[in-house]
Design a protein around this motif. Sequence first.
Motif, mmCIF file in Angstrom:
data_model
loop_
_atom_site.group_PDB
_atom_site.id
_atom_site.type_symbol
_atom_site.label_atom_id
_atom_site.label_comp_id
_atom_site.label_asym_id
_atom_site.label_seq_id
_atom_site.Cartn_x
_atom_site.Cartn_y
_atom_site.Cartn_z
ATOM 1 N N TRP A 180 0.372 -1.307 -0.427
ATOM 2 C CA TRP A 180 -0.048 0.071 -0.028
ATOM 3 C C TRP A 180 1.195 1.344 0.233
ATOM 4 N N ASP A 181 1.661 1.099 1.117
ATOM 5 C CA ASP A 181 2.688 2.484 1.122
ATOM 6 C C ASP A 181 3.192 2.247 -0.772
ATOM 7 N N ALA A 182 3.984 1.816 -1.055
ATOM 8 C CA ALA A 182 4.928 2.016 -2.101
ATOM 9 C C ALA A 182 3.725 1.989 -3.006
ATOM 10 N N MET A 183 3.209 1.892 -2.868
ATOM 11 C CA MET A 183 1.815 2.357 -4.093
ATOM 12 C C MET A 183 1.663 3.040 -4.314
ATOM 13 N N ILE A 184 1.185 4.125 -3.131
ATOM 14 C CA ILE A 184 0.701 5.993 -2.994
ATOM 15 C C ILE A 184 2.815 6.451 -3.353
ATOM 16 N N TYR A 185 4.098 5.702 -2.703
ATOM 17 C CA TYR A 185 4.986 6.609 -2.954
ATOM 18 C C TYR A 185 5.011 6.688 -4.023
ATOM 19 N N GLN A 186 4.470 5.635 -5.168
ATOM 20 C CA GLN A 186 5.213 5.892 -6.472
ATOM 21 C C GLN A 186 4.180 7.151 -6.888
ATOM 22 N N ILE A 187 3.372 6.484 -6.717
ATOM 23 C CA ILE A 187 2.079 8.070 -7.453
ATOM 24 C C ILE A 187 2.701 9.443 -7.179
ATOM 25 N N CYS A 188 3.298 9.612 -5.668
ATOM 26 C CA CYS A 188 3.789 11.156 -5.541
ATOM 27 C C CYS A 188 4.845 10.599 -6.398
ATOM 28 N N LYS A 189 5.819 9.634 -6.687
ATOM 29 C CA LYS A 189 7.027 10.265 -7.952
ATOM 30 C C LYS A 189 6.718 10.539 -9.006
ATOM 31 N N TRP A 190 5.452 9.478 -9.359
ATOM 32 C CA TRP A 190 4.557 9.746 -10.844
ATOM 33 C C TRP A 190 4.596 11.489 -11.083
ATOM 34 N N ILE A 191 3.930 11.493 -9.927
ATOM 35 C CA ILE A 191 3.094 13.461 -9.916
ATOM 36 C C ILE A 191 4.325 14.207 -9.886
ATOM 37 N N GLY A 192 5.191 13.713 -9.389
ATOM 38 C CA GLY A 192 6.993 14.535 -9.291
ATOM 39 C C GLY A 192 7.112 14.680 -10.900
ATOM 40 N N GLU A 193 7.170 14.041 -11.364
ATOM 41 C CA GLU A 193 7.735 13.380 -12.469
ATOM 42 C C GLU A 193 6.895 14.523 -13.262
ATOM 43 N N MET A 194 5.741 14.656 -13.588
ATOM 44 C CA MET A 194 4.447 15.332 -14.719
ATOM 45 C C MET A 194 4.865 17.092 -13.755
ATOM 46 N N ALA A 195 4.590 17.778 -13.027
ATOM 47 C CA ALA A 195 5.312 18.138 -12.616
ATOM 48 C C ALA A 195 6.560 19.307 -12.979
ATOM 49 N N CYS A 196 7.258 18.009 -13.148
ATOM 50 C CA CYS A 196 8.481 18.651 -14.423
ATOM 51 C C CYS A 196 8.596 19.339 -15.136
ATOM 52 N N VAL A 197 7.256 18.361 -15.712
ATOM 53 C CA VAL A 197 6.985 18.875 -17.488
ATOM 54 C C VAL A 197 5.967 19.451 -17.707
ATOM 55 N N LEU A 198 5.767 19.676 -16.974
ATOM 56 C CA LEU A 198 5.310 21.372 -16.784
ATOM 57 C C LEU A 198 5.884 22.773 -16.512
ATOM 58 N N LYS A 199 6.920 22.146 -15.847
ATOM 59 C CA LYS A 199 8.018 23.100 -15.528
ATOM 60 C C LYS A 199 7.684 23.711 -14.669
ATOM 61 N N GLY A 200 6.952 23.008 -13.360
ATOM 62 C CA GLY A 200 6.326 23.659 -12.257
ATOM 63 C C GLY A 200 5.346 24.734 -12.278
ATOM 64 N N ASP A 201 4.375 24.508 -13.398
ATOM 65 C CA ASP A 201 4.053 25.739 -13.265
ATOM 66 C C ASP A 201 2.658 25.109 -13.547
ATOM 67 N N VAL A 202 2.043 24.968 -12.375
ATOM 68 C CA VAL A 202 1.140 23.602 -11.860
ATOM 69 C C VAL A 202 -0.109 24.871 -11.652
ATOM 70 N N ASP A 203 -1.412 24.609 -12.168
ATOM 71 C CA ASP A 203 -2.895 24.758 -11.597
ATOM 72 C C ASP A 203 -3.856 24.287 -10.629
ATOM 73 N N GLY A 204 -3.076 22.681 -11.063
ATOM 74 C CA GLY A 204 -3.562 22.248 -9.934
ATOM 75 C C GLY A 204 -3.289 20.517 -9.667
ATOM 76 N N ILE A 205 -3.401 19.651 -8.963
ATOM 77 C CA ILE A 205 -2.780 17.468 -8.712
ATOM 78 C C ILE A 205 -4.552 17.801 -8.663
ATOM 79 N N LEU A 206 -5.451 16.831 -9.922
ATOM 80 C CA LEU A 206 -6.781 17.009 -9.207
ATOM 81 C C LEU A 206 -6.340 14.776 -9.473
ATOM 82 N N LEU A 207 -7.233 14.580 -8.289
ATOM 83 C CA LEU A 207 -7.177 13.193 -8.212
ATOM 84 C C LEU A 207 -8.719 12.296 -8.557
ATOM 85 N N GLY A 208 -8.538 11.239 -9.240
ATOM 86 C CA GLY A 208 -9.727 10.718 -9.315
ATOM 87 C C GLY A 208 -9.708 9.377 -9.704
ATOM 88 N N GLY A 209 -11.155 8.521 -9.401
ATOM 89 C CA GLY A 209 -11.121 7.343 -9.641
ATOM 90 C C GLY A 209 -11.305 6.702 -8.068
#
Length: 370
Positions: free
Chosen positions: A279-308
């Motif tokens: 469970w903790d590894a899954m959340i860790y990996q989700i957060c790591k991928w969110i960080g990767e996407m933040a870099c793709v957007l060069k830190g210009d992020v209006d929101g992190i949206l969670l669905g599902g």
Amino acid sequence: MSDKKTPWRVLVINPGSTSTKVGVFEGDECKLSKNVAHDAKDLAQFDGVSAQMPYRCDLILGALGEAGLKLEDFDAFVGRGGGLLSLPGGTYAINEVMLEHARVGANGIQHPAQLGPQIAHEFASKTGKPSFVVNPPDTDELCDLARMTGIKGVYRNVHLHALNLKETAIRHAATLGRPYDECNFIVCHIGGGISISAHLKGKMVDGNDIVGGEGPMAPTRCGSVPAIEVAKYTAEHGLDVARAHCMKTGGFVDLLGTSDAIEVCDRAAAGDKAAARAWDAMIYQICKWIGEMACVLKGDVDGILLGGGMVHSKELVASIEECCSWIAPVSAYPGEFELEAMASGACRVLDGIEEALVYSGEPVFTGFND
């Protein structure tokens, strides 16, 4: 723009493995939502997914009849897209090329979503009304750099929960009083499979391939695994077993013997160390991928949206907020908007807000020529 005075009535069809979700919408309002169940023994008699179409059509018509509805009552029909080659996001009018690709599964993946365009077109042809698909699973808006790998001729593909990801972003943009195509979001779908995507001014420019074994570990999917370890595993167990771990038998299923996220969370809380670690590894990996996407957007992020479905877990949301809220505000949209998204896409076209796109059957990317 349309001058219609009353809301459009739209029938939405979302075929799944054991049932077909049917929604009747009048504008944005859902008037009827029904899960039409299919007996596994009945489905087993058909040779391939597309052969199920008459059987599913009859059951859907029966469910509509029980509700006092007939096909002539609808202004448009929308089916879940499936079996298509890569295409930009948007609402597509169903044409013969799309139908043929849906019938055969042109993308090489056999999935009940292939029936969506076929059933919608079948109903539309009986009434002379239009039929559409909206942001199908093969939506591909990757930027060129996101496609590259370090092996010549091998490129990253994308398969995401595009329909729910885009609808969540559209809805959140509306709460900000801004159009989707003026916002930058990191949007996650956290369910049996997990999609993490970067949305740059209305385009999903990067994200993980949930079919190809990429991204965070999920209840039924292995997520990203070092390439050399995959090669070793495939040599020992075979390609089919490795492929199944990417889509059906990986993640919690392989580690813990269950795909039930609630069960895993409860086991972790009760002191099950293996469940807690997964469970903790899954959340860790989700957060790591969110960080990767933040870099793709060069830190210009209006929101992190969670669905599902897993976003119903307050613990999961709190853990992601703890790790990622320094990037941008985190907003939770538990569950999914798939039926609503399909109806909204059709209504935008019927209202003249958007123009229906044409499916050419040509993939958006086939490689670099230089």
